[in-house]
Motif scaffolding. Structure first.
Motif, mmCIF file in Angstrom:
data_model
loop_
_atom_site.group_PDB
_atom_site.id
_atom_site.type_symbol
_atom_site.label_atom_id
_atom_site.label_comp_id
_atom_site.label_asym_id
_atom_site.label_seq_id
_atom_site.Cartn_x
_atom_site.Cartn_y
_atom_site.Cartn_z
ATOM 1 N N UNK A 185 -29.047 5.865 50.862
ATOM 2 C CA UNK A 185 -27.742 6.531 50.887
ATOM 3 C C UNK A 185 -27.866 7.980 51.345
ATOM 4 N N UNK A 186 -28.858 8.692 50.852
ATOM 5 C CA UNK A 186 -29.056 10.094 51.242
ATOM 6 C C UNK A 186 -29.319 10.203 52.738
ATOM 7 N N UNK A 187 -30.142 9.300 53.284
ATOM 8 C CA UNK A 187 -30.457 9.327 54.711
ATOM 9 C C UNK A 187 -29.182 9.193 55.547
ATOM 10 N N UNK A 188 -28.368 8.174 55.252
ATOM 11 C CA UNK A 188 -27.165 7.949 56.063
ATOM 12 C C UNK A 188 -26.099 9.019 55.816
ATOM 13 N N UNK A 189 -25.976 9.516 54.612
ATOM 14 C CA UNK A 189 -24.997 10.567 54.329
ATOM 15 C C UNK A 189 -25.350 11.864 55.054
ATOM 16 N N UNK A 190 -26.638 12.096 55.321
ATOM 17 C CA UNK A 190 -27.036 13.265 56.115
ATOM 18 C C UNK A 190 -26.491 13.185 57.537
ATOM 19 N N UNK A 191 -26.198 11.981 58.012
ATOM 20 C CA UNK A 191 -25.622 11.777 59.348
ATOM 21 C C UNK A 191 -24.118 11.478 59.266
ATOM 22 N N UNK A 192 -23.486 11.839 58.158
ATOM 23 C CA UNK A 192 -22.037 11.727 57.935
ATOM 24 C C UNK A 192 -21.511 10.298 57.935
ATOM 25 N N UNK A 193 -22.325 9.355 57.490
ATOM 26 C CA UNK A 193 -21.850 7.986 57.324
ATOM 27 C C UNK A 193 -21.175 7.858 55.972
#
Length: 77
Positions: free
Chosen positions: A23-31
């Motif tokens: 979740x942290x990985x994708x949220x860093x790319x505004x997903x």
């Protein structure tokens, strides 16, 4: 016209916080995040005309389905 779909399997060590790290990985790319069922998670991004054109595929309108198992992560995009 066919929709382009791909799968990627990643072998992992058993970990309790695999979902949180994903979740942290994708949220860093505004997903945005949506749980789609047991061990199935959807990360999606909507297109905005205010963004203009970008060459980075992680900034395009897209949807990534993530299945997390004990020893692997399956990504469908």
């Amino acid at each position: 016209m066919n929709i382009y779909k791909k799968e990627l399997r990643i072998k992992i060590e058993k970990s309790k916080n695999t979902l949180e790290k994903t979740k942290i990985y994708f949220e860093n790319y505004n997903y945005k995040f949506r749980e789609n069922g047991y061990n199935e998670y959807v990360f999606f991004k909507k297109f905005s005309f205010l963004q203009g054109w970008t060459f980075n595929p992680l900034n395009w309108e897209s949807e990534v389905i993530v299945n997390i198992f004990e020893d692997e992560i399956l990504l469908k995009y």
